[in-house]
Motif scaffolding. Structure first.
Motif, PDB file in Angstrom:
ATOM      1  N   UNK A 118       0.830  -1.206   0.000  1.00 50.73           N
ATOM      2  CA  UNK A 118       0.000   0.000   0.000  1.00 50.73           C
ATOM      3  C   UNK A 118       0.862   1.253   0.000  1.00 50.73           C
ATOM      4  N   UNK A 119       1.963   1.236   0.766  1.00 47.86           N
ATOM      5  CA  UNK A 119       2.872   2.390   0.816  1.00 47.86           C
ATOM      6  C   UNK A 119       3.427   2.696  -0.569  1.00 47.86           C
ATOM      7  N   UNK A 120       3.807   1.640  -1.294  1.00 49.23           N
ATOM      8  CA  UNK A 120       4.328   1.828  -2.643  1.00 49.23           C
ATOM      9  C   UNK A 120       3.255   2.401  -3.561  1.00 49.23           C
ATOM     10  N   UNK A 121       2.021   1.918  -3.424  1.00 53.78           N
ATOM     11  CA  UNK A 121       0.923   2.420  -4.251  1.00 53.78           C
ATOM     12  C   UNK A 121       0.626   3.893  -3.946  1.00 53.78           C
ATOM     13  N   UNK A 122       0.660   4.226  -2.655  1.00 58.96           N
ATOM     14  CA  UNK A 122       0.388   5.613  -2.250  1.00 58.96           C
ATOM     15  C   UNK A 122       1.447   6.542  -2.811  1.00 58.96           C
ATOM     16  N   UNK A 123       2.714   6.128  -2.720  1.00 59.74           N
ATOM     17  CA  UNK A 123       3.792   6.973  -3.219  1.00 59.74           C
ATOM     18  C   UNK A 123       3.680   7.148  -4.732  1.00 59.74           C
ATOM     19  N   UNK A 124       3.441   6.057  -5.436  1.00 63.48           N
ATOM     20  CA  UNK A 124       3.347   6.132  -6.889  1.00 63.48           C
ATOM     21  C   UNK A 124       2.131   6.950  -7.322  1.00 63.48           C
ATOM     22  N   UNK A 125       1.005   6.765  -6.622  1.00 61.92           N
ATOM     23  CA  UNK A 125      -0.206   7.519  -6.959  1.00 61.92           C
ATOM     24  C   UNK A 125      -0.013   9.005  -6.659  1.00 61.92           C
ATOM     25  N   UNK A 126       0.585   9.323  -5.514  1.00 64.19           N
ATOM     26  CA  UNK A 126       0.812  10.724  -5.141  1.00 64.19           C
ATOM     27  C   UNK A 126       1.724  11.399  -6.151  1.00 64.19           C
ATOM     28  N   UNK A 127       2.821  10.723  -6.502  1.00 64.35           N
ATOM     29  CA  UNK A 127       3.760  11.300  -7.456  1.00 64.35           C
ATOM     30  C   UNK A 127       3.109  11.476  -8.824  1.00 64.35           C
ATOM     31  N   UNK A 128       2.329  10.484  -9.234  1.00 65.74           N
ATOM     32  CA  UNK A 128       1.645  10.569 -10.530  1.00 65.74           C
ATOM     33  C   UNK A 128       0.666  11.747 -10.556  1.00 65.74           C
ATOM     34  N   UNK A 129      -0.084  11.914  -9.462  1.00 68.60           N
ATOM     35  CA  UNK A 129      -1.054  13.018  -9.381  1.00 68.60           C
ATOM     36  C   UNK A 129      -0.342  14.361  -9.416  1.00 68.60           C
ATOM     37  N   UNK A 130       0.727  14.497  -8.639  1.00 69.21           N
ATOM     38  CA  UNK A 130       1.456  15.765  -8.587  1.00 69.21           C
ATOM     39  C   UNK A 130       2.099  16.081  -9.935  1.00 69.21           C
ATOM     40  N   UNK A 131       2.660  15.078 -10.581  1.00 70.45           N
ATOM     41  CA  UNK A 131       3.278  15.305 -11.885  1.00 70.45           C
ATOM     42  C   UNK A 131       2.248  15.763 -12.920  1.00 70.45           C
ATOM     43  N   UNK A 132       1.011  15.289 -12.771  1.00 72.88           N
ATOM     44  CA  UNK A 132      -0.036  15.643 -13.732  1.00 72.88           C
ATOM     45  C   UNK A 132      -0.663  17.004 -13.448  1.00 72.88           C
ATOM     46  N   UNK A 133      -0.854  17.336 -12.167  1.00 73.35           N
ATOM     47  CA  UNK A 133      -1.640  18.527 -11.816  1.00 73.35           C
ATOM     48  C   UNK A 133      -0.810  19.755 -11.459  1.00 73.35           C
ATOM     49  N   UNK A 134       0.396  19.583 -10.967  1.00 73.47           N
ATOM     50  CA  UNK A 134       1.211  20.758 -10.667  1.00 73.47           C
ATOM     51  C   UNK A 134       1.509  21.588 -11.919  1.00 73.47           C
ATOM     52  N   UNK A 135       1.866  20.966 -13.054  1.00 74.29           N
ATOM     53  CA  UNK A 135       2.054  21.782 -14.260  1.00 74.29           C
ATOM     54  C   UNK A 135       0.783  22.527 -14.675  1.00 74.29           C
ATOM     55  N   UNK A 136      -0.382  21.892 -14.517  1.00 73.75           N
ATOM     56  CA  UNK A 136      -1.647  22.557 -14.842  1.00 73.75           C
ATOM     57  C   UNK A 136      -1.845  23.790 -13.956  1.00 73.75           C
ATOM     58  N   UNK A 137      -1.534  23.626 -12.678  1.00 75.74           N
ATOM     59  CA  UNK A 137      -1.699  24.733 -11.744  1.00 75.74           C
ATOM     60  C   UNK A 137      -0.822  25.916 -12.124  1.00 75.74           C
TER      61      UNK A 137
END
Length: 421
Positions: free
Chosen positions: A370-389
């Motif tokens: 679960x920790x690995x999934x959380x890290x990968x999901x968090x990083x994926x979300x940030x990589x996708x949405x921070x540039x949009x912001x």
């Protein structure tokens, strides 16, 4: 009763105040007399404590103090217009009385007395109108020579501020785009309580950012719209049938500040602030998603810790029991049957401990997954949405800086074209 009726009939022909943000909560009474009795001929004189009067140096005044001055003069003008309306009604009443007396062939002394009252009221009204025109001239002077330059300065400063914001947002956009190439394989997989706390702090900050950004744009629009609405009222002349003998000053119907405020009001409505606000709100929602999966991970970690504590406690209890009872009874006479039952008890207790250890291993494995999934999901979300912001904020800050720069430039070109400096 007559006076009360007249006051109710009084026409409000001039604006009383400007509804700038917070103006209704300012007590102007202490300023009014000081501002209105201000004499320009004494600007170079110092007061008793060798300090300049706070209203004497135009360069040291702020936009707020200039608006305070205009408000004070507007209040004075309102009182003068109201008094003039009452005076006009009294004058018209006396004229009507004089006409009735003429029709009724009143005595000469009565007619002369009424004519004298009519002349007196007309003279007083003319004087009042001249005083009113003087007040209007002062408001025009403040509007064109103090308010207008302060608004130009404000537009210039806002342009520079948003230019700086654009530079910072562009750098932030470049930084978050570089996140795509960042390798975090060697970093800690597990979400710590410290990390979770920082994520929550970031979420709270972004939430305040959204509120403050919304307030900033709303207050700017309300402020400029209030000034423009006041100006449109300010340019309406005071009409009166009794003013033909008053040498009123010319009223400029198209002062430079009108074009500035009109353009400012229109351009603010066209800014893409909705896109920037939506980007901030979306990023806040992203952080809420990350907080949710982190909460789930931390709960799983807490469950592992509870099972681990239980396992350590039972393993220790088994070891103590085994060293105290198990070894001694293992060498008893096998024919008595006690050795067999003791072996069964040992096996049962050991199985319970080993089962708990197996459960702990499964929970730890599930937590690590679960920790690995959380890290990968968090990083994926940030990589996708921070540039949009930051792309939305970069575009918005550029548009806002450009808008204020053009306001300033167009105003200066208009001034040069009309011969104003």
């Amino acid at each position: 009763m007559r006076r009360t009726w007249k006051r109710r009939k009084t026409r409000r022909t001039m604006p009383v105040s400007m509804t700038a943000a917070g103006a209704g909560h300012i007590d102007h009474s202490a300023r009014v007399m000081k501002i209105i009795t201000w004499n320009r001929s004494f600007r170079s004189m110092q007061n008793g404590d060798d300090g300049k009067d706070e209203f004497e140096n135009d360069e040291e005044e702020t936009l707020a103090t200039v608006i305070d001055k205009i408000l004070a003069w507007e209040k004075k003008l309102y009182d003068e217009v109201k008094a003039g309306e009452i005076m006009k009604l009294e004058y018209q009443r006396k004229v009507a009385l004089l006409n009735r007396q003429k029709r009724n062939n009143a005595a000469v002394d009565v007619l002369e007395k009424t004519k004298a009252a009519v002349t007196h009221l007309h003279t007083r009204y003319i004087v009042d109108m001249q005083s009113m025109d003087s007040t209007v001239s002062e408001i025009q002077h403040l509007r064109d020579n103090q308010l207008y330059p302060k608004l130009l300065d404000l537009a210039d400063r806002l342009a520079k501020m948003w230019e700086d914001m654009h530079m910072h947002h562009a750098n932030q956009l470049k930084t978050v785009l570089d996140l795509k190439s960042v390798d975090i394989s060697d970093s800690s997989i597990e979400t710590s309580a410290h990390h979770h706390s920082h994520t929550r702090q970031l979420h709270d900050i972004v939430d305040k950012w959204n509120t403050n950004f919304s307030d900033l744009m709303s207050y700017q629009k309300e402020y400029i719209n209030a000034l423009y609405s006041w100006l449109k009222l300010n340019l309406i002349p005071i009409e009166s049938s009794l003013k033909e003998k008053v040498a009123s000053p010319p009223r400029v119907q198209q002062p430079p500040v009108k074009a500035l405020l009109q353009a400012w009001n229109e351009q603010l409505a066209k800014l893409p602030d909705d896109l920037a606000r939506h980007a901030i709100v979306s990023f806040r929602a992203v952080l809420e998603t990350i907080l949710g999966v982190q909460d789930e991970e931390l709960k799983k970690k807490e469950a592992c810790e509870q099972i681990h504590k239980e396992y350590v406690r039972k393993a220790r209890a088994f070891e103590e029991w085994y060293h105290k009872h198990g070894q001694r009874r293992t060498f008893d006479d096998p024919e008595s049957g006690e050795g067999t039952s003791q072996k069964d008890a040992i096996s049962e207790k050991r199985f319970a401990v080993e089962s708990l250890k197996s459960k702990l291993d499964n929970e730890v494995e599930a937590h690590n997954k679960l920790s690995k999934q959380v890290r990968e999901k968090s990083l994926s979300i940030l990589r996708a949405h921070l540039p949009e912001l930051f792309r939305a904020l970069t575009d918005f800050s550029h548009a806002t800086a450009d808008m204020h720069s053009k306001l300033r430039l167009n105003a200066l070109m208009q001034d040069q074209g009309s011969g104003n400096n």
